[in-house]
Design a protein around this motif. Sequence first.
Motif, PDB file in Angstrom:
ATOM      1  N   ALA A 256      -1.960   5.975   9.181  1.00 33.35           N
ATOM      2  CA  ALA A 256      -2.609   7.043   9.954  1.00 33.35           C
ATOM      3  C   ALA A 256      -1.762   7.385  11.170  1.00 33.35           C
TER       4      ALA A 256
ATOM      5  N   ASN B 118      -7.607   0.669   3.931  1.00 31.03           N
ATOM      6  CA  ASN B 118      -7.223   1.996   4.405  1.00 31.03           C
ATOM      7  C   ASN B 118      -7.535   2.149   5.887  1.00 31.03           C
TER       8      ASN B 118
ATOM      9  N   ASN C 170      -8.217   5.542   8.610  1.00 34.99           N
ATOM     10  CA  ASN C 170      -8.361   6.989   8.736  1.00 34.99           C
ATOM     11  C   ASN C 170      -8.724   7.355  10.173  1.00 34.99           C
ATOM     12  N   ASN C 171      -8.235   8.492  10.620  1.00 37.13           N
ATOM     13  CA  ASN C 171      -8.589   8.972  11.946  1.00 37.13           C
ATOM     14  C   ASN C 171     -10.088   9.280  12.013  1.00 37.13           C
TER      15      ASN C 171
ATOM     16  N   ASP D 162      -0.755   4.949   0.567  1.00 34.21           N
ATOM     17  CA  ASP D 162      -1.448   5.877   1.456  1.00 34.21           C
ATOM     18  C   ASP D 162      -0.444   6.782   2.164  1.00 34.21           C
TER      19      ASP D 162
ATOM     20  N   ASP E  63       0.092  10.002   5.495  1.00 32.60           N
ATOM     21  CA  ASP E  63      -0.377  10.892   6.549  1.00 32.60           C
ATOM     22  C   ASP E  63       0.795  11.749   6.999  1.00 32.60           C
TER      23      ASP E  63
END
Length: 230
Positions: free
Chosen positions: A86, A127, A129-130, A19, A21
């Motif tokens: 994230a 995962n 996520n924001n 992942d 960011d």
Amino acid sequence: MTLLAETTTDGSPILYADDVDIAADGSVYFSDASTRFGAQDNGGTLAASVLDLVEHSSNGRILKYDPASGETTVFADGLNFANGVAVDDANSAVFVVETGSYRVWRFPMDGSAGTVVLENLPGFPDNINNAPDGTFWVGLVSPRNPVMDQLANSPFLRRVIMRLPDAMKPAPLRYGFVLRMDASGKVLETLQDPAGDYALTTGAVTLPDGRIAVTSLTEPRLGMLDAAPR
């Protein structure tokens, strides 16, 4: 691009880039889930993740790519299958999912020690996520496996399991599970599908129109919710 190279700046191979960011200053943070079992050489992402989770050898890490210098360095290591990444809204910390230890970390960008903000989750987190208002969506792929929990302190037996045929190795169970937490790790809500109609959930994303898109490791379609329950 240096970021797409097969090694970090110090020459260590990147086997399982996962992942990613990007911070406000352009720095790219991404997970190298396993430095032992690369997805390409071990039957794909799911098969490689099972091998790493069973071995439980804390070899995952978070890497940082600096676009100004072109260097890719180790930001955090010693993680059991480093997974979701994230950057928080304040651009002060990187939140990281540690799948093999059922927890979520907060690593300050200034290099100070990371802290666990959410632990002992009932399943394998994937995962992160924001979400709106500085919160985060976290997906749990599958409930915890009792056999793997019982063998947490038995590395020899874990190695034995790794040598079993694939059909006899621990496998994920069909159960949909997504949660929303705040920056302190407090769980604000959970979305669950015990029937497993939409299972192996990896995470969720809040869309501009307010709908929630739910992702899965294996489902052939994207899950959609009209709005998050409140």
